[in-house]
Design a protein around this motif. Structure first.
Motif: not given
Length: 613
Positions: A105-106, A109, A113, A125-126, A147, A556
């Motif tokens: 997932r990073d 992200t 970003g 962020e998401n 995401l 989050l």
């Protein structure tokens, strides 16, 4: 925060017209449309579980090979390391959709970003939902990107047929073009949602919503995720010695499970986060009860709730600026605050909490009445029934919109400059545009009383024009987690970060006295701005203690809420704490009720007296 964005990606919640001139933004109606159905669909796609094996078909677009870069609204970014990438686009390539799976997932992200651009809407962020304000007909675009829970990235974009400029006049055709693009974006998102969201949890009629039988499970899952992120990421958890975080899970989970709806669930989450006593750790529930208030603005003056502005309405005429609120519905104000407000307020200091209390104190069910008791400057008591109807009467008390930067010359050859936020690089441009004029002054007064933060590096650029020598930003640390240390019952280690270096400006620099006005509304990146000034004794701080809240939040989304959790512990370079305390003034000056009633700016007047010596 160091050189990166401060709290909430430009105040976290929706920032319209990400420019220095938002008050003149000509596309406000289109912005509000974007924040309607498209925003609801994006939120659902982020909040609800996705299906395991996605099979997406888009009838109005063609599934075609992708390139090496993805276009997110108006910017292109290279992509690598994905497991699968499906790409659809229109025949004229002005509409496109991407669906990517990443092993981590990073990676998704980081890709999202990296897509920063001047916009109206939001970029978190998401997820992002925005149209760009580049004033460039070749680049301006409308986009949604978000995401999924397991590392998927969904990206939908539409090339706009005109330049979107943040100021100036627009044609009716331009407005219609943007409206048409927003409608198409909404249709695409609604077509995609049933193909990716898990039908075991979600229904699509009459609109996307959670199935009643799944809501309890999702609430419990959401609370569990929040609890776990705090346990391993909240930087001040060890400082909260009176709080047993493991007990919080056991104490609140039954209440989460029994919540009758998402509104009650959201209130419980607010109560949990308030236990952490941190202004950079917050929860923003999706479902909230509607609220309104009388058209009266309160602020804490000498520890009391005082009216500082009153709407120009006959029903409010007995209330004057400077009057103190004593009771609400025959209950002392302090009782109302302690009982009804404080359990839900996340704040780092008493002064920041007081500001938040005043913003909430008169709120309630729209159209409802409340009985109030007021005390004027002469000791006279006034009792008055008020109606919570401010939303219907906004014109009677217009919202004061301050420009980012204000400059004026005061008598005695003193330059006054208000730095009202560090959210946009243009404030540094505006400051430097007046620098040659200000260099001739006998003293500067910099007003940071309304500066809630932004990006630290913007403030550092301004500091470079009047620091004595290169400076250091805040010292910082963050938690590391070693499970073996936990098994051995040893303390967990810390990562000690390197403070930012603040360079002196290459151009003109100012060496005469500087006075900086501060208040409890001076927060975050604005506090970072003050640290080198205090360390080098380069300025005299005048006013009241700052809000005492800074750091880098982790963002989050959980079911029913967006969350941010502070992961960075900021301090002065010598280790002096200011988070939870505030940066204290060198000369303390507080407003009185008499100041409010007369419109006198006691803090500015005190700084002028100091500068005139």
């Amino acid at each position: 925060m160091s050189a990166g964005m401060k709290s909430a990606l430009m105040i976290f919640f929706l920032s319209m017209a990400h420019t220095a001139h938002a008050q003149a933004f000509p596309y406000e109606a289109q912005f509000r449309r974007l924040m309607g159905e498209p925003n609801e669909t994006v939120s659902a796609l982020v909040m609800y579980p996705w299906q395991d094996n996605l099979q997406v078909s888009l009838t109005e677009l063609s599934n075609v090979p992708h390139g090496n870069a993805i276009r997110i609204a108006a910017v292109e970014r290279p992509v690598s390391g994905y497991n699968r990438w499906s790409h659809w686009e229109s025949a004229d390539r002005t509409v496109w959709v991407d669906l990517l799976d990443f092993p981590l997932r990073d990676a998704a992200t980081a890709l999202l970003g990296s897509a920063g651009q001047t916009h109206s809407g939001y970029h978190w962020e998401n997820q992002l939902l925005l149209f760009t304000n580049l004033c460039d007909a070749d680049k301006d675009a409308l986009g949604a990107a978000l995401l999924g829970r397991s590392g998927q990235l969904l990206n939908v974009g539409i090339k706009l047929k005109m330049a979107v400029c943040a100021t100036g006049t627009v044609t009716q055709a331009d407005l219609q073009n943007l409206d048409s693009a927003i409608s198409r974006l909404s249709r695409l998102l609604l077509a995609i949602a049933p193909q990716v969201l898990d039908p075991a949890f979600v229904t699509f009629e009459p609109k996307i919503s959670v199935k009643p039988e799944a809501a309890r499970l999702l609430r419990m899952e959401g609370f569990s995720r929040l609890w776990a992120e705090v346990k391993y990421s909240f930087v001040y958890l060890e400082k909260r010695q009176k709080l047993n975080w493991d007990d919080v899970l056991e104490r609140f989970m039954p209440r989460i499970a029994a919540a009758k709806d998402d509104v009650e669930y959201g209130r419980i989450l607010e109560e949990v986060i308030a236990l952490l006593r941190d202004g950079h750790t917050n929860v923003y529930p999706t479902a909230v009860d509607p609220e309104d208030e009388p058209l009266i603005r309160l602020e804490p003056i000498q520890g009391k709730p005082v009216a500082v502005a009153v709407g120009n309405l006959p029903a409010l005429s007995p209330v004057k600026p400077g009057m103190e609120l004593l009771e609400i519905d025959h209950t002392p104000v302090q009782t109302v605050i302690t009982r009804d407000l404080d359990p839900y307020i996340a704040s780092s200091t008493a002064q920041d909490r007081a500001l938040r209390e005043m913003r909430m104190l008169l709120k309630g069910q729209p159209g409802s009445s409340l009985h109030t008791k007021w005390l004027d400057l002469h000791g006279k008591i006034t009792e008055l029934a008020l109606i919570r109807d401010a939303s219907k009467n906004r014109a009677a008390l217009p919202t004061e919109r301050r420009p980012q930067f204000e400059y004026k010359e005061l008598p005695g050859h003193i330059s006054y400059m208000a730095l009202n936020d560090f959210a946009d690089e243009t404030i540094a441009d505006d400051f430097e545009s007046q620098l040659e004029n200000a260099l001739q002054s006998r003293a500067w007064i910099l007003d940071l009383r309304e500066n809630g933060g932004g990006t630290s590096s913007i403030g550092y650029r301004i500091l470079g024009h009047f620091l004595k020598e290169p400076g250091q930003g805040e010292a910082w640390r963050t938690r590391l987690y070693n499970p073996m240390f936990r098994a051995w019952k040893q303390p967990q280690p810390w990562y000690e970060g390197t403070p930012d270096v603040i360079k002196l400006a290459d151009g003109s620099r100012y060496a005469r006295p500087v006075y900086v006005l501060i208040s409890a509304r001076t927060c975050s990146a604005a506090e970072d701005f003050l640290i080198p000034l205090k360390v080098q004794k380069r300025a005299t701080l005048v006013g009241e203690a700052t809000c005492g809240s800074s750091g880098q939040p982790l963002f989050l989304s959980i079911y029913g809420a967006d969350v941010r959790i502070c992961t960075k512990w900021d301090r002065f370079p010598d280790g002096t704490e200011f988070v939870g305390v505030g940066i204290l003034p060198d000369v303390e000056v507080s407003r009185t009720k008499e100041d409010v009633a007369s419109g006198r700016d006691a803090v500015l007047n005190a700084a002028i007296q100091l500068a005139s010596r």
